[in-house]
Design an enzyme around this catalytic site. Structure first.
Site, PDB file in Angstrom:
ATOM      1  N   ASP A   1       0.841  -1.206   0.000  1.00 21.12           N
ATOM      2  CA  ASP A   1       0.000   0.000   0.000  1.00 21.12           C
ATOM      3  C   ASP A   1       0.873   1.252   0.000  1.00 21.12           C
ATOM      4  O   ASP A   1       0.649   2.184  -0.778  1.00 21.12           O
ATOM      5  CB  ASP A   1      -0.914  -0.029   1.232  1.00 21.12           C
ATOM      6  CG  ASP A   1      -1.750   1.233   1.363  1.00 21.12           C
ATOM      7  OD1 ASP A   1      -2.337   1.661   0.362  1.00 21.12           O
ATOM      8  OD2 ASP A   1      -1.815   1.801   2.463  1.00 21.12           O
TER       9      ASP A   1
ATOM     10  N   GLU B   1      -2.165  -5.190  -3.652  1.00 21.73           N
ATOM     11  CA  GLU B   1      -1.215  -4.400  -2.865  1.00 21.73           C
ATOM     12  C   GLU B   1      -0.121  -5.292  -2.292  1.00 21.73           C
ATOM     13  O   GLU B   1       1.067  -4.926  -2.294  1.00 21.73           O
ATOM     14  CB  GLU B   1      -1.951  -3.677  -1.729  1.00 21.73           C
ATOM     15  CG  GLU B   1      -2.784  -2.506  -2.203  1.00 21.73           C
ATOM     16  CD  GLU B   1      -3.499  -1.801  -1.070  1.00 21.73           C
ATOM     17  OE1 GLU B   1      -3.810  -0.607  -1.211  1.00 21.73           O
ATOM     18  OE2 GLU B   1      -3.757  -2.454  -0.029  1.00 21.73           O
TER      19      GLU B   1
END
Length: 284
Positions: free
Chosen positions: A66, A134
């Site tokens: 992320d 992610e």
């Protein structure tokens, strides 16, 4: 190029050639540490554990991915849109890294079919593919470093599946989406104007804060209340996928519903008529 040739030669001596080839088709290069990519695709609902009994899943890698994805996309958008203001760059980046886009990208590159999870626990998890994407980015970063990871995102992802010019012009009503989400999940949502001030040119600026079940979820500024609400809603939308934040929201929701239920069960005592004063008795 040379590194890929060396990795290709090493592939001849690998036992799990199919796995390496599978990831090669997605990445455009051969993994060094294939275990990183396999772990990136292990949802927390799976039952795989280490010899010491510790669960193996992609949560930590998702956290890393992320942050890396935000940095890389910010880097790409900054260089692609020279001279654009900070607000435009932030909005464009957000449209790329938002959960809906990441879910689609995961399907586009085919990692949705590689994720290992418990159907019973995760069949309704709308963040499953995006979270795995992610984590996959986190695996690329750990395996190859920032520059190679950036090349993967720019060449294999953005250039192949995202029209940046078109996406940057796309209007996203974050406030409406947030309200729709709150109504669907029966969660209290409020937009609070917390400050109004003038900028250096004397133009009024508004600052709005979004609160989810009374918890601050994000604030935004703008030259109108509507713009500040949109910017605040955009930041709050990013919090919805955060497990710790949503745990707090659900705890507050449960407490609110408990109070409502207790209030509904409390009997209302009948009102007794007030005693008449001597003056009122005289009138009778």
């Amino acid at each position: 190029m040379l590194r890929n040739q060396i990795d290709k030669i090493r592939l001849l001596f690998r036992k799990d050639k199919e796995s390496y080839l599978c990831f090669y088709r997605i990445l455009g290069f051969y993994p060094r540490n294939i275990q990183l990519y396999k772990q990136a695709l292990l949802h927390k609902s799976n039952s795989i554990r280490t010899e010491k009994g510790r669960p193996i899943n992609n949560e930590r890698m998702e956290f890393l991915g992320d942050a890396v994805l935000d940095a890389i996309v910010g880097d790409i958008v900054y260089r692609r849109f020279e001279g654009k203001r900070e607000g435009f760059l932030t909005n464009t980046r957000s449209k790329i890294v938002q959960r809906e886009t990441l879910n689609k990208l995961a399907v586009e590159i085919g990692i949705d079919k590689l994720i290992k999870y418990s159907v019973r626990s995760s069949s309704h998890n709308s963040y499953l593919y995006g979270n795995a994407f992610e984590a996959f980015v986190g695996a690329v970063y750990l395996d190859q470093g920032y520059e190679r990871c950036k090349q993967f995102i720019e060449k294999r992802i953005i250039n192949s599946y995202i029209d940046l010019e078109k996406l940057s012009q796309k209007e996203v009503n974050f406030k409406s989406k947030l309200i729709e989400w709150s109504q669907k999940n029966h969660i209290e949502l409020s937009f609070e104007l917390i400050e109004q001030f003038n900028d250096k040119e004397g133009s009024p600026v508004f600052q709005t804060e979004v609160r989810v079940e009374g918890i601050p979820a994000g604030s935004g500024t703008g030259y109108s209340k509507k713009e500040s609400q949109q910017n605040a809603a955009q930041k709050a939308s990013g919090k919805i996928g955060n497990k710790d934040f949503m745990q707090k929201v659900n705890d507050m929701k449960a407490e609110r519903l408990k109070q409502v239920e207790e209030a509904a069960q409390t009997p209302v005592e009948p009102m007794t008529p007030a005693a008449e004063t001597p003056e009122e008795e005289a009138k009778d």
